[in-house]
Design a protein around this motif. Sequence first.
Motif, mmCIF file in Angstrom:
data_model
loop_
_atom_site.group_PDB
_atom_site.id
_atom_site.type_symbol
_atom_site.label_atom_id
_atom_site.label_comp_id
_atom_site.label_asym_id
_atom_site.label_seq_id
_atom_site.Cartn_x
_atom_site.Cartn_y
_atom_site.Cartn_z
ATOM 1 N N ILE A 186 0.833 -1.205 0.000
ATOM 2 C CA ILE A 186 0.000 0.000 0.000
ATOM 3 C C ILE A 186 0.867 1.255 0.000
ATOM 4 C CG2 ILE A 186 -1.805 1.267 1.239
ATOM 5 C CD1 ILE A 186 -2.559 -1.388 2.580
ATOM 6 N N THR A 187 0.454 2.240 -0.773
ATOM 7 C CA THR A 187 1.103 3.550 -0.767
ATOM 8 C C THR A 187 0.114 4.606 -0.291
ATOM 9 O OG1 THR A 187 0.453 4.118 -3.027
ATOM 10 C CG2 THR A 187 2.508 2.852 -2.751
ATOM 11 N N ILE A 188 0.641 5.754 0.083
ATOM 12 C CA ILE A 188 -0.238 6.868 0.467
ATOM 13 C C ILE A 188 -1.118 7.268 -0.709
ATOM 14 C CG2 ILE A 188 -0.272 9.318 1.087
ATOM 15 C CD1 ILE A 188 0.324 7.572 3.454
ATOM 16 N N GLU A 189 -0.562 7.184 -1.921
ATOM 17 C CA GLU A 189 -1.368 7.495 -3.106
ATOM 18 C C GLU A 189 -2.565 6.556 -3.226
ATOM 19 O OE1 GLU A 189 2.891 8.765 -4.219
ATOM 20 O OE2 GLU A 189 1.912 7.202 -3.020
ATOM 21 N N ASP A 190 -2.345 5.282 -2.944
ATOM 22 C CA ASP A 190 -3.446 4.316 -2.995
ATOM 23 C C ASP A 190 -4.553 4.691 -2.008
ATOM 24 O OD1 ASP A 190 -2.062 2.719 -4.843
ATOM 25 O OD2 ASP A 190 -1.125 1.520 -3.252
ATOM 26 N N ILE A 191 -4.137 5.065 -0.806
ATOM 27 C CA ILE A 191 -5.109 5.402 0.231
ATOM 28 C C ILE A 191 -5.889 6.649 -0.154
ATOM 29 C CG2 ILE A 191 -5.369 6.093 2.650
ATOM 30 C CD1 ILE A 191 -2.804 4.412 3.207
ATOM 31 N N ALA A 192 -5.170 7.646 -0.662
ATOM 32 C CA ALA A 192 -5.837 8.882 -1.075
ATOM 33 C C ALA A 192 -6.852 8.610 -2.178
ATOM 34 C CB ALA A 192 -4.795 9.893 -1.552
ATOM 35 N N GLN A 193 -6.466 7.809 -3.159
ATOM 36 C CA GLN A 193 -7.384 7.479 -4.251
ATOM 37 C C GLN A 193 -8.602 6.733 -3.734
ATOM 38 O OE1 GLN A 193 -5.628 5.132 -7.371
ATOM 39 N NE2 GLN A 193 -7.341 5.453 -8.767
ATOM 40 N N GLN A 194 -8.384 5.772 -2.825
ATOM 41 C CA GLN A 194 -9.486 4.999 -2.265
ATOM 42 C C GLN A 194 -10.443 5.895 -1.486
ATOM 43 O OE1 GLN A 194 -9.990 1.767 -2.746
ATOM 44 N NE2 GLN A 194 -11.491 1.208 -1.174
ATOM 45 N N ALA A 195 -9.885 6.908 -0.809
ATOM 46 C CA ALA A 195 -10.705 7.812 -0.001
ATOM 47 C C ALA A 195 -11.310 8.949 -0.821
ATOM 48 C CB ALA A 195 -9.867 8.396 1.135
ATOM 49 N N GLY A 196 -10.881 9.081 -2.075
ATOM 50 C CA GLY A 196 -11.412 10.131 -2.934
ATOM 51 C C GLY A 196 -10.901 11.514 -2.587
ATOM 52 N N ILE A 197 -9.630 11.601 -2.148
ATOM 53 C CA ILE A 197 -9.030 12.878 -1.786
ATOM 54 C C ILE A 197 -7.635 12.959 -2.398
ATOM 55 C CG2 ILE A 197 -10.309 13.099 0.386
ATOM 56 C CD1 ILE A 197 -7.834 12.050 1.823
ATOM 57 N N GLY A 198 -6.996 14.113 -2.272
ATOM 58 C CA GLY A 198 -5.637 14.279 -2.757
ATOM 59 C C GLY A 198 -4.626 13.725 -1.772
ATOM 60 N N LYS A 199 -3.454 13.357 -2.284
ATOM 61 C CA LYS A 199 -2.398 12.799 -1.443
ATOM 62 C C LYS A 199 -2.005 13.778 -0.337
ATOM 63 C CE LYS A 199 2.456 11.340 -1.826
ATOM 64 N NZ LYS A 199 3.576 11.092 -2.780
ATOM 65 N N GLY A 200 -1.917 15.067 -0.672
ATOM 66 C CA GLY A 200 -1.522 16.054 0.324
ATOM 67 C C GLY A 200 -2.484 16.142 1.488
ATOM 68 N N THR A 201 -3.753 15.833 1.249
ATOM 69 C CA THR A 201 -4.747 15.879 2.319
ATOM 70 C C THR A 201 -4.481 14.810 3.362
ATOM 71 O OG1 THR A 201 -6.392 16.724 0.738
ATOM 72 C CG2 THR A 201 -7.223 15.846 2.822
ATOM 73 N N VAL A 202 -4.008 13.659 2.921
ATOM 74 C CA VAL A 202 -3.675 12.595 3.872
ATOM 75 C C VAL A 202 -2.607 13.091 4.838
ATOM 76 C CG1 VAL A 202 -2.748 10.262 4.150
ATOM 77 C CG2 VAL A 202 -4.279 10.780 2.226
ATOM 78 N N TYR A 203 -1.611 13.818 4.309
ATOM 79 C CA TYR A 203 -0.505 14.283 5.142
ATOM 80 C C TYR A 203 -0.931 15.380 6.122
ATOM 81 C CZ TYR A 203 2.690 11.616 2.205
ATOM 82 O OH TYR A 203 3.351 10.608 1.551
ATOM 83 N N LEU A 204 -2.111 15.955 5.938
ATOM 84 C CA LEU A 204 -2.625 16.897 6.929
ATOM 85 C C LEU A 204 -2.958 16.191 8.240
ATOM 86 C CD1 LEU A 204 -5.016 19.091 4.739
ATOM 87 C CD2 LEU A 204 -2.721 19.677 5.561
ATOM 88 N N HIS A 205 -3.215 14.881 8.153
ATOM 89 C CA HIS A 205 -3.598 14.102 9.327
ATOM 90 C C HIS A 205 -2.435 13.287 9.892
ATOM 91 C CE1 HIS A 205 -7.982 14.832 8.900
ATOM 92 N NE2 HIS A 205 -7.701 14.905 7.613
ATOM 93 N N TRP A 206 -1.659 12.644 9.030
ATOM 94 C CA TRP A 206 -0.531 11.819 9.475
ATOM 95 C C TRP A 206 0.639 12.038 8.531
ATOM 96 C CZ3 TRP A 206 -5.458 9.739 8.538
ATOM 97 C CH2 TRP A 206 -6.224 9.545 9.704
ATOM 98 N N ARG A 207 1.821 12.170 9.112
ATOM 99 C CA ARG A 207 2.993 12.532 8.310
ATOM 100 C C ARG A 207 3.579 11.351 7.548
ATOM 101 N NH1 ARG A 207 6.733 15.471 12.612
ATOM 102 N NH2 ARG A 207 5.937 13.751 13.863
ATOM 103 N N THR A 208 3.316 10.121 8.006
ATOM 104 C CA THR A 208 3.895 8.953 7.358
ATOM 105 C C THR A 208 2.854 7.844 7.245
ATOM 106 O OG1 THR A 208 4.619 7.874 9.406
ATOM 107 C CG2 THR A 208 6.143 9.473 8.404
ATOM 108 N N LYS A 209 3.145 6.908 6.386
ATOM 109 C CA LYS A 209 2.291 5.721 6.247
ATOM 110 C C LYS A 209 2.229 4.952 7.558
ATOM 111 C CE LYS A 209 2.538 1.231 3.904
ATOM 112 N NZ LYS A 209 3.215 0.451 2.823
ATOM 113 N N GLN A 210 3.353 4.845 8.246
ATOM 114 C CA GLN A 210 3.371 4.112 9.510
ATOM 115 C C GLN A 210 2.456 4.765 10.536
ATOM 116 O OE1 GLN A 210 7.208 2.948 11.042
ATOM 117 N NE2 GLN A 210 6.519 3.146 13.162
ATOM 118 N N GLN A 211 2.518 6.095 10.649
ATOM 119 C CA GLN A 211 1.651 6.788 11.595
ATOM 120 C C GLN A 211 0.183 6.571 11.248
ATOM 121 O OE1 GLN A 211 2.797 10.904 11.719
ATOM 122 N NE2 GLN A 211 4.636 10.514 12.943
ATOM 123 N N LEU A 212 -0.140 6.586 9.973
ATOM 124 C CA LEU A 212 -1.521 6.378 9.544
ATOM 125 C C LEU A 212 -2.013 4.991 9.981
ATOM 126 C CD1 LEU A 212 -2.947 7.279 6.046
ATOM 127 C CD2 LEU A 212 -3.615 5.177 7.210
#
Length: 235
Positions: A31-57
Amino acid sequence: MPGRPRQDLNRADRILDAAADLLIRLGYRKITIEDIAQQAGIGKGTVYLHWRTKQQLFEALILREAITYVGELMDGLRADPSMVLPHRLMAASFLIVHDRPVLRSMFSGDAKQLQARMADSAMRGHDLFATARFFDLLTRHGLVRDDVPNQAYAWSAVHSGFHLLGNLDPTTAEPDVRARADSLAHVVRAAFEPAGPPDPQVLAVAAAEIIGVFEDVIPPYRERIYGYQRTSEPT
């Protein structure tokens, strides 16, 4: 600590829901952050507003699952304090984990890489199941035998074994989940509990204390997930 806007909370949970779905389908490593962002229907940068790394997420995801887990245990204990008996508590735990695919993947060994990364993280300071306090409480109330050597290790080995057997030997003909929970309860009762009927008053006091142990772990889990004290449970 002030709360975040409701839309941020909903978005965080939507991201975690997407990560959970991908974890079950793909496994942590792929899994990549890009995959998660796409699955959630948001931009990759939005994910990083909540958690700085994949591990933290993914740590946040597991902690959210843990809140649900202890919440279900607390509901059961409030409804029936005798559920504090080790064999009943272990069986209830087994059934809750079985019904939560993310937790099941952690207990069954399907997410070994995620487990290894989390073992070295800041999460290490939070004991998911409050084991030391848990055993002290059961021992003080006479709900476990005091002659079992390395009791915490033995307890963990029994619990893990019932989750792992299907992975270790896929050819094993497993009974249905309720039957497996009943078998687990039988083993725990025979191996860890003293003979004789328990005192209902002792069970009521012990159940209240166990609930207190679980309540103590929820605020720091929320803080790590959302960065503030959330006032309602994620669904």
